[in-house]
Write a protein that holds these residues in place. Structure first.
Motif, PDB file in Angstrom:
ATOM      1  N   LYS A 325       0.815  -0.961   0.010  1.00 19.70           N
ATOM      2  CA  LYS A 325      -0.064   0.374  -0.183  1.00 19.70           C
ATOM      3  C   LYS A 325       0.901   1.194  -0.128  1.00 19.70           C
ATOM      4  O   LYS A 325       1.894   1.054   0.344  1.00 19.70           O
ATOM      5  N   PRO A 326      -0.252   2.446  -0.584  1.00 18.55           N
ATOM      6  CA  PRO A 326       1.021   3.419  -0.962  1.00 18.55           C
ATOM      7  C   PRO A 326       1.857   4.277   0.822  1.00 18.55           C
ATOM      8  O   PRO A 326       0.555   3.498   1.721  1.00 18.55           O
ATOM      9  N   GLN A 331       6.714   5.187   6.032  1.00 18.40           N
ATOM     10  CA  GLN A 331       6.140   4.585   7.422  1.00 18.40           C
ATOM     11  C   GLN A 331       7.981   4.477   8.130  1.00 18.40           C
ATOM     12  O   GLN A 331       8.505   3.940   9.321  1.00 18.40           O
ATOM     13  N   ILE A 332       8.190   3.171   7.606  1.00 15.37           N
ATOM     14  CA  ILE A 332       9.116   2.412   7.975  1.00 15.37           C
ATOM     15  C   ILE A 332      10.380   2.952   8.078  1.00 15.37           C
ATOM     16  O   ILE A 332      11.689   3.451   8.672  1.00 15.37           O
ATOM     17  N   SER A 333      10.701   4.201   7.276  1.00 15.60           N
ATOM     18  CA  SER A 333      12.384   4.854   7.040  1.00 15.60           C
ATOM     19  C   SER A 333      11.949   5.904   8.446  1.00 15.60           C
ATOM     20  O   SER A 333      13.216   6.202   9.066  1.00 15.60           O
ATOM     21  N   ASP A 353      -0.983  -8.535  -3.531  1.00 17.75           N
ATOM     22  CA  ASP A 353      -1.407  -7.084  -2.345  1.00 17.75           C
ATOM     23  C   ASP A 353      -0.449  -7.133  -1.446  1.00 17.75           C
ATOM     24  O   ASP A 353      -0.421  -6.553  -0.102  1.00 17.75           O
ATOM     25  N   TYR A 354       0.883  -8.220  -1.227  1.00 12.67           N
ATOM     26  CA  TYR A 354       2.040  -7.975  -0.819  1.00 12.67           C
ATOM     27  C   TYR A 354       3.389  -7.093  -1.052  1.00 12.67           C
ATOM     28  O   TYR A 354       3.230  -7.668  -2.176  1.00 12.67           O
ATOM     29  N   ASN A 381      -0.245  -2.297   8.555  1.00  6.67           N
ATOM     30  CA  ASN A 381      -0.156  -2.851   7.384  1.00  6.67           C
ATOM     31  C   ASN A 381       1.684  -3.792   7.506  1.00  6.67           C
ATOM     32  O   ASN A 381       1.960  -4.234   6.212  1.00  6.67           O
ATOM     33  N   LEU A 382       2.463  -4.110   8.670  1.00  7.22           N
ATOM     34  CA  LEU A 382       3.411  -4.254   8.143  1.00  7.22           C
ATOM     35  C   LEU A 382       3.182  -6.010   9.722  1.00  7.22           C
ATOM     36  O   LEU A 382       2.487  -6.370   9.877  1.00  7.22           O
TER      37      LEU A 382
END
Length: 398
Positions: A325-326, A331-333, A353-354, A381-382
Motif C-alpha cells: 500500500k502507499p 512509515q518504515i523509514s 497485495d503484499y 500494515n506491517l
C-alpha cells in the motif's frame, strides 16, 4: 542457531549445506525456523509462529497452504527447473511408447516357450508394428523449464513443434529453438497437433484446462499427455472421448482407478521427477534457497513473495513483509530514523497485495535494534519484521 524441520527424505547432498554449528535439523522439531519437504501435505499442519520459510524440493506447491502462509508472512519456496530434465526424458519416452508398442512386445516375448523363440518372434512381430514421431506435430502447452526442453528435443527428433504460453519468461524464451512455432491461441494447438503435452501449474485457471470442449477440437487421431498435475485434465472427458474413438490415446503420470485397464491409456505412478539426479538437484536448490533466506533475508524462487536481493555488508539488516500500500515505506523509514538509526541501503518489491522490504542499517547496538523491531511490529500494515545480525560466523535471527 536456526532450527530446520524436515518432512520426507531429503537427499543428503542438500541437507549437508546446513552446517551443524549453525543449524539444528530434526524431523520432530516443534519450533522450527524453516521447513524442508517434498510431497508431505501440510494443509492440516499447525504451523508454529517460529516458522519463517517453507521450501519444497520440487516445482509444485499444491501440498502447501500457500495463501494462508502468505497472510502469516511465511515465505514459500520451490525449485523450478531442478527436475526439468527428468520430466523431459520421461515425456520423450512416453511419446515413443505411444507410437511403438514396446511394452506390449516385450511382455509378449517373456511369455514364449520352446527352443525356436527367435523364429516365433520373427513370425509374429508384425502385430507390434508402430508408427514414427518424425514429421508429426507436437503441441506443447506451457513453455516453462520443462516445456521448453521438450519442445527443443522433440524438434531434434524430427517433429514439427508448436508451443503455447502467453506468460513465457524472457529467460526461457532465449532457450527455445527458433524453429518451434509459437501459437497465438491455445485453440490452434488443439486443432492442428497430433500429440499434445501440457506443462502448466495447477491453479483456478488451469483446473480442468482440458475437458470436453478442448478434446472436441482435437483430431480423432490425437494423443494427449499429462505430466503436470492430475486435475489439469478432466479424466471423465478423456474416458468419454476414448470410448467414442474421438481421442486416440492418453498418457498420464497420475494414478486414477478410472483410467486403469484401458489399452489406449497408459498410467504411470508419478515418475516424472523420480531420478536420483532430480532428487539431488531439488534438495540442493531448496536447501540453498532456504539457507540464504534465513541468513540474509534474500528471497529467490518464492511462489508467494517477490524476489528481492541485496548485498549484505552492514552490521544489521531489517526484513519486513507488509501490505503493498502507499506510504508504508515512508512509515518504515520514518520510524527507523526517529530512533537515531542510519539507513545504509534499502530495496523494496511488491507482488499483488503484499510487498517485501530489505533495510540495511549502520547500527551496531543490539538493544537499540531490538527496540526498533518492537516499534515496527506495532505499525499498521506491517505483517512480519525480522532483524538479522551480520557476523563472520553466522547471521543471528532475533
Amino acid at each position: 542457531m536456526f532450527q530446520i524441520k524436515t518432512f520426507n527424505a531429503i537427499a543428503t547432498e542438500g541437507m549437508s549445506r546446513f552446517e551443524s554449528e549453525n543449524y539444528g535439523i530434526n524431523e520432530d522439531n516443534k519450533d522450527p525456523h524453516g521447513i524442508l519437504l517434498r510431497s508431505q501435505k501440510l494443509h492440516d499442519y499447525a504451523f508454529p509462529e517460529t516458522v519463517l520459510g517453507v521450501a519444497r524440493a520440487g516445482a509444485g506447491t499444491n501440498n502447501i497452504p500457500v495463501e494462508d502462509l502468505t497472510k502469516k508472512g511465511i515465505v514459500v519456496f520451490n525449485t523450478p527447473g531442478a527436475n526439468a530434465n527428468a520430466v523431459k526424458e520421461l515425456v520423450v519416452a512416453s511419446l515413443l511408447l505411444s507410437v511403438r508398442p514396446i511394452l506390449q512386445g516385450a511382455n509378449w516375448v517373456q511369455q514364449l516357450e520352446g527352443d525356436n523363440l527367435e523364429e516365433v518372434a520373427e513370425a509374429n512381430k508384425k502385430q507390434f508394428a508402430g508408427t514414427e514421431l518424425e514429421g508429426k506435430r507436437l503441441g506443447v502447452i506451457g513453455l516453462g523449464s520443462i516445456g521448453a526442453m521438450i519442445a527443443n528435443d522433440a524438434y531434434r527428433l524430427g517433429m514439427e513443434v508448436m508451443g503455447f504460453d502467453p506468460y513465457v519468461s524472457v529467460d526461457t524464451a532465449w532457450t527455445i529453438s527458433r524453429r518451434v512455432k509459437r501459437a497465438q491461441q491455445i485453440e490452434e494447438v488443439f486443432r492442428t497437433c497430433d500429440f499434445i503435452t501440457v506443462h502448466v501449474p495447477l491453479n483456478d485457471a488451469t483446473n480442468n484446462l482440458i475437458s470436453d470442449k478442448e478434446i472436441a477440437m482435437m483430431k480423432t487421431t490425437a494423443k494427449l499427455f499429462n505430466f503436470s498435475r492430475g486435475e489439469i485434465v478432466d479424466t471423465q472427458a478423456v474416458l468419454k472421448a476414448i470410448e467414442a474413438d474421438e481421442l486416440a490415446g492418453f498418457t498420464t503420470d497420475f494414478a486414477d482407478a478410472k483410467l486403469l485397464n484401458n489399452p489406449k491409456i497408459l498410467v504411470l505412478p508419478h515418475l516424472g521427477a523420480s531420478t536420483e539426479e532430480a532428487e539431488v538437484n531439488c534438495a540442493k536448490m531448496a536447501a540453498r534457497t532456504l539457507k540464504r533466506f534465513l541468513e540474509t533475508g534474500v528471497i529467490k524462487r518464492s511462489v508467494n513473495f517477490p524476489a528481492v536481493e541485496m548485498d549484505f555488508q552492514s552490521p544489521y539488516r531489517v526484513t519486513i513483509i507488509h501490505d503493498n500500500k502507499p506510504n508504508v515505506l515512508g512509515q518504515i523509514s520514518t520510524e527507523i530514523a526517529s530512533l537515531g538509526i542510519n539507513i545504509d541501503n534499502m530495496v523494496n518489491r511488491g507482488r499483488g497485495d503484499y510487498a517485501y522490504t530489505l533495510v540495511d542499517v549502520s547500527e551496531k547496538d543490539d538493544l537499540k535494534m531490538q527496540r526498533m523491531k518492537r516499534h515496527l511490529e506495532q505499525k499498521e500494515n506491517l505483517i512480519r519484521v525480522r532483524t538479522i545480525k551480520n557476523s563472520e560466523v553466522y547471521n543471528e535471527w532475533s
